[in-house]
Structure formats: structure tokens, C-alpha cells
Motif scaffolding. Structure first.
Motif, mmCIF file in Angstrom:
data_model
loop_
_atom_site.group_PDB
_atom_site.id
_atom_site.type_symbol
_atom_site.label_atom_id
_atom_site.label_comp_id
_atom_site.label_asym_id
_atom_site.label_seq_id
_atom_site.Cartn_x
_atom_site.Cartn_y
_atom_site.Cartn_z
ATOM 1 N N LEU A 1 0.820 -1.210 0.000
ATOM 2 C CA LEU A 1 0.000 0.000 0.000
ATOM 3 C C LEU A 1 0.860 1.268 0.000
ATOM 4 O O LEU A 1 0.529 2.245 -0.669
ATOM 5 C CB LEU A 1 -0.965 -0.003 1.179
ATOM 6 C CG LEU A 1 -2.089 -1.051 1.108
ATOM 7 C CD1 LEU A 1 -2.883 -1.057 2.411
ATOM 8 C CD2 LEU A 1 -2.988 -0.791 -0.077
ATOM 9 N N VAL A 2 1.941 1.257 0.742
ATOM 10 C CA VAL A 2 2.841 2.421 0.781
ATOM 11 C C VAL A 2 3.455 2.651 -0.598
ATOM 12 O O VAL A 2 3.512 3.781 -1.094
ATOM 13 C CB VAL A 2 3.928 2.243 1.867
ATOM 14 C CG1 VAL A 2 5.036 3.267 1.706
ATOM 15 C CG2 VAL A 2 3.307 2.338 3.250
ATOM 16 N N VAL A 3 3.924 1.581 -1.240
ATOM 17 C CA VAL A 3 4.517 1.699 -2.574
ATOM 18 C C VAL A 3 3.475 2.202 -3.574
ATOM 19 O O VAL A 3 3.746 3.098 -4.380
ATOM 20 C CB VAL A 3 5.140 0.358 -3.026
ATOM 21 C CG1 VAL A 3 5.508 0.384 -4.493
ATOM 22 C CG2 VAL A 3 6.345 0.028 -2.173
ATOM 23 N N ALA A 4 2.277 1.631 -3.557
ATOM 24 C CA ALA A 4 1.221 2.043 -4.479
ATOM 25 C C ALA A 4 0.831 3.506 -4.257
ATOM 26 O O ALA A 4 0.665 4.267 -5.219
ATOM 27 C CB ALA A 4 0.002 1.136 -4.322
ATOM 28 N N ALA A 5 0.685 3.909 -3.023
ATOM 29 C CA ALA A 5 0.332 5.300 -2.721
ATOM 30 C C ALA A 5 1.448 6.255 -3.150
ATOM 31 O O ALA A 5 1.188 7.325 -3.708
ATOM 32 C CB ALA A 5 0.023 5.466 -1.238
ATOM 33 N N SER A 6 2.689 5.876 -2.909
ATOM 34 C CA SER A 6 3.828 6.713 -3.305
ATOM 35 C C SER A 6 3.868 6.888 -4.818
ATOM 36 O O SER A 6 4.090 7.989 -5.316
ATOM 37 C CB SER A 6 5.143 6.090 -2.833
ATOM 38 O OG SER A 6 5.175 6.033 -1.433
ATOM 39 N N TYR A 7 3.642 5.812 -5.553
ATOM 40 C CA TYR A 7 3.620 5.892 -7.010
ATOM 41 C C TYR A 7 2.484 6.800 -7.480
ATOM 42 O O TYR A 7 2.668 7.621 -8.370
ATOM 43 C CB TYR A 7 3.475 4.498 -7.635
ATOM 44 C CG TYR A 7 3.393 4.553 -9.140
ATOM 45 C CD1 TYR A 7 4.527 4.778 -9.906
ATOM 46 C CD2 TYR A 7 2.172 4.409 -9.791
ATOM 47 C CE1 TYR A 7 4.443 4.851 -11.281
ATOM 48 C CE2 TYR A 7 2.078 4.481 -11.165
ATOM 49 C CZ TYR A 7 3.222 4.704 -11.912
ATOM 50 O OH TYR A 7 3.141 4.780 -13.279
ATOM 51 N N GLY A 8 1.316 6.679 -6.874
ATOM 52 C CA GLY A 8 0.181 7.514 -7.233
ATOM 53 C C GLY A 8 0.457 8.989 -6.995
ATOM 54 O O GLY A 8 0.169 9.830 -7.837
ATOM 55 N N ILE A 9 1.037 9.300 -5.869
ATOM 56 C CA ILE A 9 1.375 10.698 -5.549
ATOM 57 C C ILE A 9 2.435 11.217 -6.511
ATOM 58 O O ILE A 9 2.338 12.330 -7.021
ATOM 59 C CB ILE A 9 1.824 10.824 -4.080
ATOM 60 C CG1 ILE A 9 0.629 10.574 -3.153
ATOM 61 C CG2 ILE A 9 2.454 12.184 -3.812
ATOM 62 C CD1 ILE A 9 1.003 10.414 -1.695
ATOM 63 N N TRP A 10 3.454 10.424 -6.785
ATOM 64 C CA TRP A 10 4.524 10.822 -7.710
ATOM 65 C C TRP A 10 3.944 11.103 -9.094
ATOM 66 O O TRP A 10 4.290 12.091 -9.732
ATOM 67 C CB TRP A 10 5.589 9.725 -7.778
ATOM 68 C CG TRP A 10 6.675 10.019 -8.757
ATOM 69 C CD1 TRP A 10 7.758 10.833 -8.576
ATOM 70 C CD2 TRP A 10 6.794 9.507 -10.088
ATOM 71 N NE1 TRP A 10 8.526 10.855 -9.697
ATOM 72 C CE2 TRP A 10 7.962 10.043 -10.652
ATOM 73 C CE3 TRP A 10 6.029 8.640 -10.851
ATOM 74 C CZ2 TRP A 10 8.379 9.751 -11.941
ATOM 75 C CZ3 TRP A 10 6.439 8.350 -12.138
ATOM 76 C CH2 TRP A 10 7.597 8.896 -12.667
#
Length: 141
Positions: free
Chosen positions: A18-27
Motif C-alpha cells: 500500500l505504501v509503494v502504491a500510494a507513493s507511485y500515485g502521488i509521484w
């Protein structure tokens, strides 16, 4: 039955995902687009044309990208503007469209000089976070 360690490992894996997915989305959301909004782009194009019409090709040239300046030196650009007297008069906005430049979509703003039916195309690009004229093309119809 599941033991406590296997539940914790699954929770850690899920949280990491979830952290990786959220970080990618924000980026992805923070990446600048390759095209300005139509209104914003037209303001840039209009200001560029107004500088040429105001007998200040140097000011117009200064408002372009480094790539434009590299391809078209200041003196060469000034001679081009003076040679094409229709650039010193108001041009009619015709349309905006997307064009591909080096595998990226860019906004192109099309204007027309009324008496000669000459088309002026301005491609807008981003340089250091600022929208600028990146290309100028003139088509005689």
C-alpha cells in the motif's frame, strides 16, 4: 490455524504494498504535464505574438525555450520578424491541437494572418517549470 508470526508478515507485506502504491500515485500526480491548459497556453502564445507586434522581437525571443534560442539566434529571429511584416499585425486565433514532439504530446496554437492567409503555428513547451514558446512555424496557404 495461523500463528501470530504469519499474520504479522502478511500485514507487513500488505502495508508495504500500500505504501509503494500510494507513493507511485502521488509521484504520478505531481509530474508536470507536457501540455498547458488551452487557456494558459493561449495566453503564452498571445504574449509572444504581442511582443513581436509591439516591435520588440528581442522580448519575444527572450520568452522562448533554450531549444528555440539554440535553433534560432536573436539576430536571425529579429530578421525573420522584420521580413514577415504580417507578424507585426494582429493575428486571428484559429485553433489549438495536440502534436507529437520527440515522442511527447505538446499543445500547438494556430493563428492566421487575414490578408495573406498565412498560418502561424506556435508550440508551447515547459522549461524549468515555466511554459514558453518552443517552436514557431509559418505556412503560406
Amino acid at each position: 490455524m495461523l500463528d501470530r508470526n504469519s499474520l504479522n508478515a502478511k500485514n507487513v507485506a500488505m502495508i508495504a504494498f500500500l505504501v509503494v502504491a500510494a507513493s507511485y500515485g502521488i509521484w504520478t500526480l505531481m509530474q508536470p504535464g507536457t501540455t498547458p491548459s488551452p487557456g494558459e497556453g493561449q495566453k503564452i502564445a498571445d504574449a509572444f505574438l504581442a511582443a513581436m507586434q509591439g516591435d520588440s522581437p528581442d522580448k519575444a525571443w527572450e520568452s522562448t525555450t533554450a531549444e528555440f534560442k539554440s535553433a534560432e539566434g536573436r539576430e536571425s529571429f529579429s530578421r525573420f520578424v522584420k521580413k514577415n511584416d504580417f507578424l507585426s499585425k494582429p493575428l486571428e486565433f484559429v485553433s489549438t491541437q495536440l502534436v507529437d514532439v520527440q515522442d511527447q504530446q505538446r499543445a500547438e496554437f494556430v493563428y492566421r494572418a487575414a490578408p495573406k492567409k498565412t498560418t502561424v503555428r506556435l508550440v508551447i513547451g515547459r522549461e524549468l517549470g515555466v511554459w514558453k514558446v518552443d517552436r514557431l512555424a509559418v505556412d503560406n496557404l
